[in-house]
Design a protein around this motif. Sequence first.
Motif, short mmCIF file in Angstrom:
data_model
loop_
_atom_site.label_atom_id
_atom_site.label_comp_id
_atom_site.label_asym_id
_atom_site.label_seq_id
_atom_site.Cartn_x
_atom_site.Cartn_y
_atom_site.Cartn_z
N ARG A 65 -5.55 7.23 5.05
CA ARG A 65 -5.98 6.54 3.83
C ARG A 65 -4.76 5.99 3.09
O ARG A 65 -3.67 6.55 3.18
N SER A 66 -4.98 4.92 2.35
CA SER A 66 -3.87 4.34 1.60
C SER A 66 -4.38 3.72 0.31
O SER A 66 -5.53 3.28 0.22
N ALA A 67 -3.52 3.70 -0.71
CA ALA A 67 -3.84 3.10 -2.00
C ALA A 67 -3.32 1.66 -2.02
O ALA A 67 -2.15 1.42 -1.72
N ILE A 120 -1.05 11.04 -5.11
CA ILE A 120 -0.72 10.58 -3.76
C ILE A 120 -1.39 11.43 -2.69
O ILE A 120 -1.60 10.97 -1.55
N THR A 175 0.78 5.46 1.17
CA THR A 175 0.11 6.57 1.83
C THR A 175 1.02 7.79 1.78
O THR A 175 2.14 7.70 1.25
N ASP A 176 0.57 8.90 2.31
CA ASP A 176 1.34 10.14 2.16
C ASP A 176 1.10 11.07 3.34
O ASP A 176 0.06 11.00 4.01
N ARG A 233 0.84 -1.19 0.00
CA ARG A 233 0.00 0.00 0.00
C ARG A 233 0.87 1.24 0.00
O ARG A 233 2.05 1.19 0.36
N ILE A 260 -10.90 3.72 4.21
CA ILE A 260 -9.87 4.01 3.23
C ILE A 260 -10.52 4.29 1.89
O ILE A 260 -11.71 4.11 1.70
N THR A 261 -9.73 4.76 0.94
CA THR A 261 -10.16 4.98 -0.43
C THR A 261 -9.21 4.22 -1.35
O THR A 261 -8.01 4.43 -1.30
N ASP A 273 5.22 4.84 2.90
CA ASP A 273 4.82 6.16 3.41
C ASP A 273 5.64 7.23 2.68
O ASP A 273 6.79 7.49 3.00
N GLU A 298 -4.39 12.11 -2.47
CA GLU A 298 -5.69 11.54 -2.14
C GLU A 298 -5.58 10.53 -0.99
O GLU A 298 -6.60 10.08 -0.47
N TYR A 299 -4.36 10.18 -0.63
CA TYR A 299 -4.16 9.12 0.36
C TYR A 299 -3.37 9.65 1.56
O TYR A 299 -2.23 9.29 1.79
#
Length: 281
Positions: free
Chosen positions: A87-89, A80, A39-40, A37, A214-215, A154, A82-83
Motif C-alpha cells: 500500500r502507498s499514500a 506511515i 510506502t513503508d 507516493r 491501495i489505501t 520507501d 497504514e501504508y
Amino acid sequence: MNLSRLFPLLLAAPIALASCSKDNDSSSATSSKLQVRMTDAPGDYQQVVLDVRQIEVHLKEDTNPDGWQVLPFQAQTINILEYVNGRSALLVDTDFAPGDLKEVRLILGPDSYLIGRDGQRYDLKTPSGQTSGVKLKLDKATLREKETFQLLLDFDVAKSIVERGNWKPGNDKKERYLLKPVVRVLAQDIRGGLRGTITPAAALPQVLAIRSSITVPDTFSTAADASGAFQLSSLPSGTYRVQFYPSTTAPANQPAYKVVTRTGVTVTNDQVTDLGQVSVN
C-alpha cells in the motif's frame, strides 16, 4: 468514494475526477504527469505519524541552488504504518513539464510522533542537521510527454527511529526517540493500461477504473467513443474494479442499460489489459 451519489452526475455531464490520464485535456496535451507516493516497511510500533510539510524536486545540477521546485502538496500528518505490504499514500499528482529530475526533498515539521506498544505517545525529535529536509538523489529520472512518472518514497521505520541509549522509564517522553529518516526512492515510468469495447455503443458509458489494492483507492476515468471503444493509459500496476455508467437511455424496444462492474482486473506495467466486449444491457 460513494459511487451511488456520484451516478446522477455521471448522467448529466462528463465527470471531473482526479486522474493520472487526462488525454482529453488540451491544456496538458504535451505535459507529463508526476506522482509522489510514500510506502513503508513494518515497524514494531502501533503508529508512526510523520508531519510532512513540503515536497520539492530539483531540476538542475547539484551545484545550482535555484533548481528546487515546490510541488503542489497540502501539509499533513501521515501514519506511515497504514501504508505497508504494497500500500502507498498518494502525496502528489500533478501535471509537470517533461525533463530530467535530479533530486527529491521531503521536508518534515516538528510534530512527528509515535505510539509505542505500551500505548504511550512519544514525540520524534529531528536532529538539527536534518531540519532542512531529507534529500534523495535520483538516477535517470526522466519525464516524457504524455506519460506518468512516479517517485515512490520507501520509508524504513525500523532504521529511521533511534532510541536514545541513556533514556529510562520516567524520563521525559520527548527525549526517548530521535527521527533520522532512512528513505529509499524508486523512480519509474507508469505505462499500464486498460481497453475494451462497450455494447451497445449507443450507451456511451463513463468508465471508472478504481485501484482497490491501495489505501486510499485511486480513481481514473474516461468515456467510450461512438463505436463503444475505450482506453485508459498511464495506469499504475495493481488490482482494479472497473465500472461502466451508461450516459444515455435505451430505446423503448431494447433492454434497459445498466451499470456494470468488473472486479479483480489486473493491470501490469508496460502492458495493456484488454477487457474485450462489455455488455451494459
